[in-house]
Write a protein that holds these residues in place. Structure first.
Motif, PDB file in Angstrom:
ATOM      1  N   GLU A  63      46.787  67.213  47.660  1.00 32.14           N
ATOM      2  CA  GLU A  63      46.229  66.264  46.694  1.00 32.14           C
ATOM      3  C   GLU A  63      47.125  65.050  46.519  1.00 32.14           C
ATOM      4  N   ARG A  64      48.447  65.269  46.442  1.00 36.24           N
ATOM      5  CA  ARG A  64      49.363  64.146  46.255  1.00 36.24           C
ATOM      6  C   ARG A  64      49.376  63.214  47.460  1.00 36.24           C
ATOM      7  N   VAL A  65      49.414  63.805  48.654  1.00 31.81           N
ATOM      8  CA  VAL A  65      49.431  62.973  49.859  1.00 31.81           C
ATOM      9  C   VAL A  65      48.114  62.228  50.004  1.00 31.81           C
ATOM     10  N   GLU A  66      47.007  62.897  49.711  1.00 30.20           N
ATOM     11  CA  GLU A  66      45.711  62.225  49.796  1.00 30.20           C
ATOM     12  C   GLU A  66      45.654  61.022  48.860  1.00 30.20           C
ATOM     13  N   ALA A  67      46.107  61.196  47.623  1.00 34.08           N
ATOM     14  CA  ALA A  67      46.083  60.093  46.658  1.00 34.08           C
ATOM     15  C   ALA A  67      46.961  58.931  47.124  1.00 34.08           C
ATOM     16  N   LEU A  68      48.128  59.240  47.683  1.00 32.48           N
ATOM     17  CA  LEU A  68      49.014  58.186  48.178  1.00 32.48           C
ATOM     18  C   LEU A  68      48.391  57.445  49.355  1.00 32.48           C
ATOM     19  N   LEU A  69      47.720  58.172  50.230  1.00 33.96           N
ATOM     20  CA  LEU A  69      47.094  57.533  51.380  1.00 33.96           C
ATOM     21  C   LEU A  69      45.903  56.679  50.965  1.00 33.96           C
ATOM     22  N   VAL A  70      45.148  57.129  49.972  1.00 33.35           N
ATOM     23  CA  VAL A  70      44.046  56.299  49.464  1.00 33.35           C
ATOM     24  C   VAL A  70      44.600  54.957  49.004  1.00 33.35           C
ATOM     25  N   ARG A  71      45.700  55.009  48.257  1.00 30.31           N
ATOM     26  CA  ARG A  71      46.309  53.771  47.766  1.00 30.31           C
ATOM     27  C   ARG A  71      46.751  52.886  48.921  1.00 30.31           C
ATOM     28  N   ARG A  72      47.324  53.494  49.959  1.00 25.45           N
ATOM     29  CA  ARG A  72      47.811  52.708  51.091  1.00 25.45           C
ATOM     30  C   ARG A  72      46.648  52.063  51.863  1.00 25.45           C
ATOM     31  N   VAL A  73      45.556  52.792  52.014  1.00 28.23           N
ATOM     32  CA  VAL A  73      44.401  52.215  52.721  1.00 28.23           C
ATOM     33  C   VAL A  73      43.815  51.063  51.915  1.00 28.23           C
ATOM     34  N   VAL A  74      43.658  51.269  50.614  1.00 30.28           N
ATOM     35  CA  VAL A  74      43.113  50.217  49.755  1.00 30.28           C
ATOM     36  C   VAL A  74      44.009  48.981  49.803  1.00 30.28           C
ATOM     37  N   GLU A  75      45.324  49.182  49.695  1.00 27.59           N
ATOM     38  CA  GLU A  75      46.243  48.048  49.738  1.00 27.59           C
ATOM     39  C   GLU A  75      46.193  47.342  51.094  1.00 27.59           C
ATOM     40  N   ALA A  76      46.091  48.107  52.179  1.00 30.00           N
ATOM     41  CA  ALA A  76      46.027  47.504  53.506  1.00 30.00           C
ATOM     42  C   ALA A  76      44.751  46.682  53.669  1.00 30.00           C
ATOM     43  N   LEU A  77      43.635  47.187  53.160  1.00 30.35           N
ATOM     44  CA  LEU A  77      42.383  46.443  53.231  1.00 30.35           C
ATOM     45  C   LEU A  77      42.459  45.179  52.373  1.00 30.35           C
TER      46      LEU A  77
END
Length: 230
Positions: free
Chosen positions: A87-101
């Motif tokens: 769950e923690r890694v998924e949440a961090l990756l969501v943030r990274r994808v959103v920021e990259a977009l």
């Protein structure tokens, strides 16, 4: 071929997954380190100091590492358990994808909204479609970009965050460094959120999808042309 259909480059750095024992390019794995208190910390940017261990960007691999506390073996010392690893890694990756977009949008290589995406489709290097978008509208958009990777690892409200909107169903990336990063981050999230078998699709092979939320017809709501809710 590596996970996600990428051709393996011989000079690309490789690491071994702590859970599976498989060796692969760093782009398909996630790095973890110990913080000053001896607690496992995800280092998704691969910049934190100290010894690192690696796990495949795959939900099952993360779950195995958490369940068996494989980090103790990897770091060769006792470490606290990490029960909410996935769950923690998924949440961090969501943030990274959103920021990259969002960075890709600011760089002028990302557009959202059905009409803008249709117009930019011939230049597309990546097609983002909301996981909860309606299958009809998504299939129609795929026909405009038949030969590029399709990434549906984000839900409509998450995709919307990258474009400053309540929700977005379609987004097209054109060539640029910011686009490359967004696609790489999305591939990692795809594996962590949906599993290794959920590698990015190529648009020429449309999938039949369910739309439990009813979000997104290409003519109404979030899938309307820019200025009409998307």
């Amino acid at each position: 071929m590596t996970r996600g259909g990428r051709a393996k480059q011989r000079d690309e750095p490789e690491r071994r997954c702590l859970a599976t024992g498989e060796t692969g390019p760093k782009a398909g794995l996630l790095r973890f380190v110990l913080d000053p208190d001896g607690v496992v910390a995800p280092d998704l940017a691969e910049k934190l100091p100290g010894r690192g261990v690696w796990l495949s960007a795959d939900r099952a691999a993360l779950a195995t590492a958490a369940k068996k506390n494989l980090f103790a073996r990897g770091f060769k010392r006792a470490v606290p358990p990490f029960p909410d690893l996935v769950e923690r890694v998924e949440a961090l990756l969501v943030r990274r994808v959103v920021e990259a977009l969002a960075l890709a949008r600011k760089a002028g290589v990302a557009v959202a909204g059905f009409e803008k995406c249709r117009e930019a489709a011939h230049l597309a290097v990546g097609l983002f479609q909301a996981h909860d978008g309606a299958s009809g509208g998504k299939a129609k958009m795929r026909r405009f970009a038949p030969d590029v990777p399709e990434l549906d690892c984000l839900f409509s409200h998450e995709l919307g965050l990258a474009f400053g909107r309540v929700s977005v169903i379609h987004a097209v990336l054109t060539s640029g460094g910011a686009s490359t990063r967004a696609i790489q981050e999305a591939r990692r999230l795809d594996g962590v959120r949906f599993g290794r078998d959920a590698a990015p699709r190529v648009s020429s092979s449309p999938r039949a999808e369910q739309d439990p939320t009813g979000v997104g017809s290409e003519a109404t709501g979030s899938d309307a042309p820019d200025g009409a809710g998307n």
